[in-house]
Scaffold this motif. Structure first.
Motif, PDB file in Angstrom:
ATOM      1  N   VAL A  67      24.884  13.130 -46.831  1.00  0.00           N
ATOM      2  CA  VAL A  67      25.635  14.290 -47.306  1.00  0.00           C
ATOM      3  C   VAL A  67      24.879  15.546 -46.901  1.00  0.00           C
ATOM      4  O   VAL A  67      23.645  15.563 -46.874  1.00  0.00           O
ATOM      5  CB  VAL A  67      25.819  14.245 -48.836  1.00  0.00           C
ATOM      6  CG1 VAL A  67      24.490  14.257 -49.553  1.00  0.00           C
ATOM      7  CG2 VAL A  67      26.713  15.377 -49.316  1.00  0.00           C
ATOM      8  N   ASP A  68      25.630  16.588 -46.568  1.00  0.00           N
ATOM      9  CA  ASP A  68      25.054  17.908 -46.314  1.00  0.00           C
ATOM     10  C   ASP A  68      25.495  18.853 -47.417  1.00  0.00           C
ATOM     11  O   ASP A  68      26.672  18.865 -47.801  1.00  0.00           O
ATOM     12  CB  ASP A  68      25.541  18.483 -44.978  1.00  0.00           C
ATOM     13  CG  ASP A  68      24.943  17.780 -43.782  1.00  0.00           C
ATOM     14  OD1 ASP A  68      23.745  17.454 -43.834  1.00  0.00           O
ATOM     15  OD2 ASP A  68      25.668  17.554 -42.798  1.00  0.00           O
ATOM     16  N   SER A  69      24.583  19.658 -47.925  1.00  0.00           N
ATOM     17  CA  SER A  69      24.960  20.743 -48.831  1.00  0.00           C
ATOM     18  C   SER A  69      25.179  21.999 -48.001  1.00  0.00           C
ATOM     19  O   SER A  69      24.805  22.064 -46.823  1.00  0.00           O
ATOM     20  CB  SER A  69      23.863  20.995 -49.868  1.00  0.00           C
ATOM     21  OG  SER A  69      22.719  21.570 -49.247  1.00  0.00           O
ATOM     22  N   ALA A  70      25.769  23.014 -48.610  1.00  0.00           N
ATOM     23  CA  ALA A  70      26.014  24.265 -47.892  1.00  0.00           C
ATOM     24  C   ALA A  70      24.716  24.852 -47.351  1.00  0.00           C
ATOM     25  O   ALA A  70      24.687  25.447 -46.259  1.00  0.00           O
ATOM     26  CB  ALA A  70      26.705  25.266 -48.815  1.00  0.00           C
ATOM     27  N   VAL A  85      28.610  16.530 -60.522  1.00  0.00           N
ATOM     28  CA  VAL A  85      28.986  15.132 -60.319  1.00  0.00           C
ATOM     29  C   VAL A  85      30.491  14.944 -60.244  1.00  0.00           C
ATOM     30  O   VAL A  85      30.967  13.995 -59.596  1.00  0.00           O
ATOM     31  CB  VAL A  85      28.387  14.237 -61.428  1.00  0.00           C
ATOM     32  CG1 VAL A  85      26.879  14.189 -61.307  1.00  0.00           C
ATOM     33  CG2 VAL A  85      28.800  14.723 -62.814  1.00  0.00           C
ATOM     34  N   GLU A  86      31.269  15.815 -60.880  1.00  0.00           N
ATOM     35  CA  GLU A  86      32.719  15.643 -60.834  1.00  0.00           C
ATOM     36  C   GLU A  86      33.287  15.846 -59.431  1.00  0.00           C
ATOM     37  O   GLU A  86      34.410  15.415 -59.137  1.00  0.00           O
ATOM     38  CB  GLU A  86      33.429  16.580 -61.825  1.00  0.00           C
ATOM     39  CG  GLU A  86      33.143  18.053 -61.652  1.00  0.00           C
ATOM     40  CD  GLU A  86      32.036  18.528 -62.565  1.00  0.00           C
ATOM     41  OE1 GLU A  86      32.063  19.714 -62.952  1.00  0.00           O
ATOM     42  OE2 GLU A  86      31.135  17.714 -62.898  1.00  0.00           O
ATOM     43  N   GLU A  87      32.515  16.457 -58.540  1.00  0.00           N
ATOM     44  CA  GLU A  87      32.962  16.613 -57.155  1.00  0.00           C
ATOM     45  C   GLU A  87      32.686  15.371 -56.315  1.00  0.00           C
ATOM     46  O   GLU A  87      33.116  15.295 -55.163  1.00  0.00           O
ATOM     47  CB  GLU A  87      32.286  17.832 -56.515  1.00  0.00           C
ATOM     48  CG  GLU A  87      32.733  19.158 -57.082  1.00  0.00           C
ATOM     49  CD  GLU A  87      32.141  20.344 -56.331  1.00  0.00           C
ATOM     50  OE1 GLU A  87      31.770  20.174 -55.155  1.00  0.00           O
ATOM     51  OE2 GLU A  87      32.050  21.439 -56.920  1.00  0.00           O
ATOM     52  N   MET A  88      31.986  14.405 -56.874  1.00  0.00           N
ATOM     53  CA  MET A  88      31.593  13.230 -56.106  1.00  0.00           C
ATOM     54  C   MET A  88      32.647  12.131 -56.095  1.00  0.00           C
ATOM     55  O   MET A  88      32.471  11.113 -55.406  1.00  0.00           O
ATOM     56  CB  MET A  88      30.281  12.671 -56.655  1.00  0.00           C
ATOM     57  CG  MET A  88      29.112  13.624 -56.547  1.00  0.00           C
ATOM     58  SD  MET A  88      27.590  12.884 -57.177  1.00  0.00           S
ATOM     59  CE  MET A  88      26.456  14.259 -57.037  1.00  0.00           C
ATOM     60  N   THR A 226      27.854   9.481 -53.552  1.00  0.00           N
ATOM     61  CA  THR A 226      26.722   9.633 -54.455  1.00  0.00           C
ATOM     62  C   THR A 226      25.440   9.882 -53.675  1.00  0.00           C
ATOM     63  O   THR A 226      25.252   9.375 -52.563  1.00  0.00           O
ATOM     64  CB  THR A 226      26.545   8.382 -55.332  1.00  0.00           C
ATOM     65  OG1 THR A 226      26.181   7.269 -54.504  1.00  0.00           O
ATOM     66  CG2 THR A 226      27.844   8.048 -56.051  1.00  0.00           C
ATOM     67  N   PHE A 227      24.528  10.640 -54.287  1.00  0.00           N
ATOM     68  CA  PHE A 227      23.272  11.008 -53.647  1.00  0.00           C
ATOM     69  C   PHE A 227      22.349  11.609 -54.697  1.00  0.00           C
ATOM     70  O   PHE A 227      22.800  12.054 -55.753  1.00  0.00           O
ATOM     71  CB  PHE A 227      23.515  12.020 -52.516  1.00  0.00           C
ATOM     72  CG  PHE A 227      24.416  13.153 -52.908  1.00  0.00           C
ATOM     73  CD1 PHE A 227      23.918  14.298 -53.506  1.00  0.00           C
ATOM     74  CD2 PHE A 227      25.782  13.068 -52.697  1.00  0.00           C
ATOM     75  CE1 PHE A 227      24.745  15.340 -53.886  1.00  0.00           C
ATOM     76  CE2 PHE A 227      26.626  14.100 -53.068  1.00  0.00           C
ATOM     77  CZ  PHE A 227      26.112  15.242 -53.661  1.00  0.00           C
ATOM     78  N   PRO A 237      20.280  11.009 -47.411  1.00  0.00           N
ATOM     79  CA  PRO A 237      21.054   9.781 -47.262  1.00  0.00           C
ATOM     80  C   PRO A 237      21.885   9.513 -48.518  1.00  0.00           C
ATOM     81  O   PRO A 237      21.393   9.668 -49.638  1.00  0.00           O
ATOM     82  CB  PRO A 237      19.967   8.710 -47.053  1.00  0.00           C
ATOM     83  CG  PRO A 237      18.861   9.458 -46.382  1.00  0.00           C
ATOM     84  CD  PRO A 237      18.859  10.815 -47.044  1.00  0.00           C
ATOM     85  N   ALA A 238      23.149   9.147 -48.299  1.00  0.00           N
ATOM     86  CA  ALA A 238      24.094   8.980 -49.403  1.00  0.00           C
ATOM     87  C   ALA A 238      24.569   7.531 -49.491  1.00  0.00           C
ATOM     88  O   ALA A 238      24.538   6.795 -48.503  1.00  0.00           O
ATOM     89  CB  ALA A 238      25.283   9.905 -49.211  1.00  0.00           C
TER      90      ALA A 238
END
Length: 246
Positions: A67-70, A85-88, A226-227, A237-238
Motif C-alpha cells: 500500500v502507498d499512502s499519500a 481502518v474503516e477505509e480498509m 490491511t497493513f 507490504p500489505a
C-alpha cells in the motif's frame, strides 16, 4: 440482550463465500519495483539453539504487494498511521482487460474501457475499490518488467483521465493493479509519474502488485486491505484479501 448480528453474518460468510488472498508471499523472490533491492532476511534466533525462532527483515516499504499512502509522493500528505481502518474494507469491482493486454502489453485503461465494462456490470458504486485486471501477476517475477532489446519496460497501466473519472464521477475508495507501477512505462518517464501522483493526492487507497485477481468476480465482492499503522509511513507490504460470493 447481546447483539449477535455480526457473528451471524460471519458464520454465513464462512459457508457461503470464497476467500481469496490477493497478496504475493513476501520473500527475496517476491516481484517488486525495479528500483528496489530484494528483501533481506537474517536469522536472529533458531530453534536449533534457542527457545524461539526469530528473523530480521530489511526491505523498502514499497515492496511486493504493498500500500502507498499519500505521503509517498505528496508533500504533507497523510501517512499510513493516519488512514482510518474503516477505509480498509470496500466493495470490490474488477475490470477485466486481460484480452486487450494480451494483444498489447502497453495497453492503457481508458475512460471508454471503464464505460464499456459498466455496460455489462453496472455503474461502479461510491466507495468501491477498483482493480485493473491485466493478468500480469501470472508472469514469472523475472518477466514482470517485460524488457525489450533496449532494456525498456513494457506493461499496462492506468490513464490519468481514467483515474480522474473514477474519483470525480464515481467517488471510488481506491484502486489496485497487478503491475509494479500505476502508469504504463511508455508514458511514466515522460509525465514524471503524474498518474500515481494524482490518485495519492486524492487520499485514495492505492495497492500495487496484487495477485490472484482471477479468483474475484467483477462485482459483488468485498476487499480487505490491511497493513501496519507505521508512524509517518509512506508505504508498507500489505495483506490484501477478498470475500466473494460463491
Amino acid at each position: 440482550m447481546a447483539n449477535l448480528q455480526l457473528w451471524q453474518q460471519y458464520a454465513a460468510w464462512k459457508t457461503q463465500c470464497d476467500w481469496g488472498d490477493l497478496t504475493h508471499p513476501l520473500s527475496p523472490e517476491t516481484p517488486h519495483w525495479v528500483g528496489w533491492p530484494p528483501l533481506k532476511v537474517e536469522t536472529m534466533a533458531s530453534l536449533d539453539n534457542s527457545l524461539f525462532s526469530a528473523h530480521s527483515y530489511t526491505t523498502v516499504g514499497q515492496y511486493g504487494t504493498h500500500v502507498d499512502s499519500a505521503a509517498h509522493m505528496v508533500r504533507g500528505g497523510r501517512t499510513l498511521d493516519q488512514i482510518p481502518v474503516e477505509e480498509m474494507v470496500m466493495p470490490l469491482c474488477v475490470v477485466d482487460k486481460r484480452d486487450a493486454v494480451a494483444e498489447n502489453p502497453d495497453y492503457v485503461l481508458t475512460v471508454e474501457g471503464i464505460l464499456e465494462w459498466e455496460k455489462t456490470w453496472g455503474q461502479i458504486p461510491a466507495g468501491a475499490f477498483v482493480i485493473f485486471q491485466s493478468g500480469w501477476s501470472k508472469r514469472p517475477a523475472a518477466e514482470m518488467d517485460n524488457l525489450d532489446a533496449e532494456g525498456n519496460r513494457h506493461f499496462p497501466g492506468w490513464q490519468l483521465e481514467t483515474l480522474k473519472f473514477l474519483v470525480e464521477q464515481r467517488n471510488i475508495g481506491g484502486v489496485g493493479h497487478e503491475t509494479s507501477d500505476t502508469e504504463a512505462p511508455i508514458t511514466s518517464g515522460k509525465t514524471n509519474y503524474e498518474v500515481e501522483y494524482y490518485i495519492l493526492s486524492q487520499n485514495k487507497m492505492h495497492l500495487e502488485l496484487l495477485t490472484n485477481v482471477d479468483r474475484c468476480p467483477p462485482v459483488g465482492g468485498l476487499v480487505f486491505c490491511t497493513f501496519p499503522a507505521v508512524s509517518g509511513g509512506t508505504g508498507f507490504p500489505a495483506r490484501c484479501f477478498a470475500l466473494c460470493p460463491k
